[in-house]
Scaffold this motif. Structure first.
Motif, short mmCIF file in Angstrom:
data_model
loop_
_atom_site.label_atom_id
_atom_site.label_comp_id
_atom_site.label_asym_id
_atom_site.label_seq_id
_atom_site.Cartn_x
_atom_site.Cartn_y
_atom_site.Cartn_z
N ASN A 136 0.90 -1.32 -0.08
CA ASN A 136 -0.01 0.01 0.04
C ASN A 136 0.96 1.12 -0.02
O ASN A 136 0.58 2.20 -0.60
CB ASN A 136 -0.94 0.17 1.26
N ARG A 139 2.40 1.65 -3.37
CA ARG A 139 1.52 2.52 -4.19
C ARG A 139 1.35 3.88 -4.01
O ARG A 139 1.26 4.89 -5.00
CB ARG A 139 0.37 1.65 -4.32
N VAL A 140 1.15 4.26 -2.79
CA VAL A 140 0.58 5.83 -2.57
C VAL A 140 1.69 6.47 -2.80
O VAL A 140 1.66 7.70 -3.46
CB VAL A 140 0.05 5.85 -1.12
N GLY A 184 -4.02 3.30 1.12
CA GLY A 184 -3.64 2.35 0.03
C GLY A 184 -4.69 1.35 -0.07
O GLY A 184 -5.19 1.00 -1.32
N CYS A 188 -6.63 4.68 -2.43
CA CYS A 188 -5.67 4.69 -3.63
C CYS A 188 -5.01 3.00 -3.76
O CYS A 188 -4.00 2.47 -3.76
CB CYS A 188 -4.20 5.18 -3.08
#
Length: 344
Positions: A136, A139-140, A184, A188
């Motif tokens: 997560n 990705r963020v 995340g 997101c």
């Protein structure tokens, strides 16, 4: 910094009420973090509650039989996590008198605890300012700052950890770490996030550059291995069956299964019958053999696809070391075999 403030504000308004978030008890946090590796929160939560009910303290878990631990873990997969969990509980109970290490570096020395889990326990339980970097967070951060570093590279972890550490408010690392993981997980998300309602939609570089679906960059897809399992479900005149323990290293170590014929591909009925009579029940009288499932059940693991067929093997007389139907259900099985047993 604007990013951290907005992120924490979002988190305080949107966070899920999860049982391990209402405590700083390192046993609870360690248990939840091990369970949530490779596991969705919705799937892991009932297991977390069941474990705490069965093993309220690390001493209870340490004193449990491994098969009891594996049985409770049944269905979560990646069973090495459960075996490591049990061994680490024994180490903490016996060597550390039940007291968890209270810092990141010492937590890292525990079996089954990597950088991510050590950082989570250290920050959530002890307030140590160490960044938790999971999928997560990758990705963020990669999207917000337009970082094109391939997250499959070993060096990426260091780069993203340094970035997260710079963003983290040192007086409240736990909230920041929870916030970036939750953001995340809920906002997101990997595919088709709703950027129109995102608190960062006026400052996210990936959104501005129309690269949201391209980040994070990740190469090296795992090559999937296909394996073909033929399970022999024996039934004798007493309706007893035969099971065995998988003791070799690899998938499902220390779980139970039916006698197994593993082949290189899907094999014919005649081939399986021949193997049964030559290799498994030479001294027993095989009365009949039939397929439970004509089409293989495909059980997908992260790096293996198992093509599984169950074969009913009726034996005249009684088998040696047979197991009755009631006792059978007390053993820990891989979930695909457990589901088969429950349907029968």
């Amino acid at each position: 910094m604007k990013f951290s403030k907005l992120l924490i504000q979002w988190y305080l308004q949107n966070k899920r009420d999860l049982p391990w978030r209402n405590t700083t008890n390192p046993y609870h946090i360690w248990l939840s973090e091990i369970m949530l590796q490779q596991t969705r929160v919705a799937q892991g939560t009932p297991y977390f509650l069941s474990f705490l009910d069965a093993f309220p303290t690390v001493f209870d878990l340490a004193n449990a039989d491994e098969e009891q631990v594996l049985k409770l873990w049944q269905g979560l997969g990646y069973y090495s996590r459960a075996r490591n969990l049990h061994k680490t509980a024994q180490y903490i109970a016996e060597e550390l008198e039940g007291v968890f290490p209270n810092n990141y570096n010492d937590l890292l020395r525990l079996k089954g605890v990597g950088e991510y889990t050590a950082a989570a326990i250290a920050s959530f339980s002890y307030g140590e300012p160490v960044a938790v970097v999971d999928g997560n967070a990758f990705r963020v951060l990669s999207r917000y700052f337009d970082v094109e570093t391939d997250i499959a590279l070993a060096s990426a972890k260091k780069e993203f950890t340094l970035l997260a550490s710079e963003l983290m408010p040192k007086n409240d690392p736990a909230t920041f770490n929870q916030a970036i993981m939750e953001f995340g997980a809920l906002q997101c998300v990997p595919k088709s996030p709703d950027c129109s309602i995102c608190v960062f939609n006026d400052s996210c570089l990936a959104l501005q550059k129309k690269k949201v679906d391209q980040l994070p960059v990740k190469s090296k897809k795992l090559k999937v291995r296909n394996r073909y399992f033929n399970y022999l479900v024996v039934s004798d005149d007493n309706d007893d069956t035969v099971i065995q323990k998988r003791t070799s290293k690899g998938i499902w170590q220390n779980l139970y299964e039916f006698p197994l014929i593993e082949t290189e591909a899907v094999e014919s009925f005649d081939y399986i019958v021949d193997r049964i009579e030559k290799d498994f029940f030479v001294n027993d009288s095989v009365d009949s053999v039939m397929e439970y499932n004509e089409k293989s059940i495909v059980h997908k693991l992260s790096h293996q696809h198992l093509h599984i067929k169950f074969w009913k093997v009726n034996i005249k007389g009684s088998v040696k070391n047979g197991t009755d139907a009631t006792t059978l259900r007390t053993f820990p099985f891989p979930i695909v075999i457990h589901n088969f047993i429950e349907k029968e």
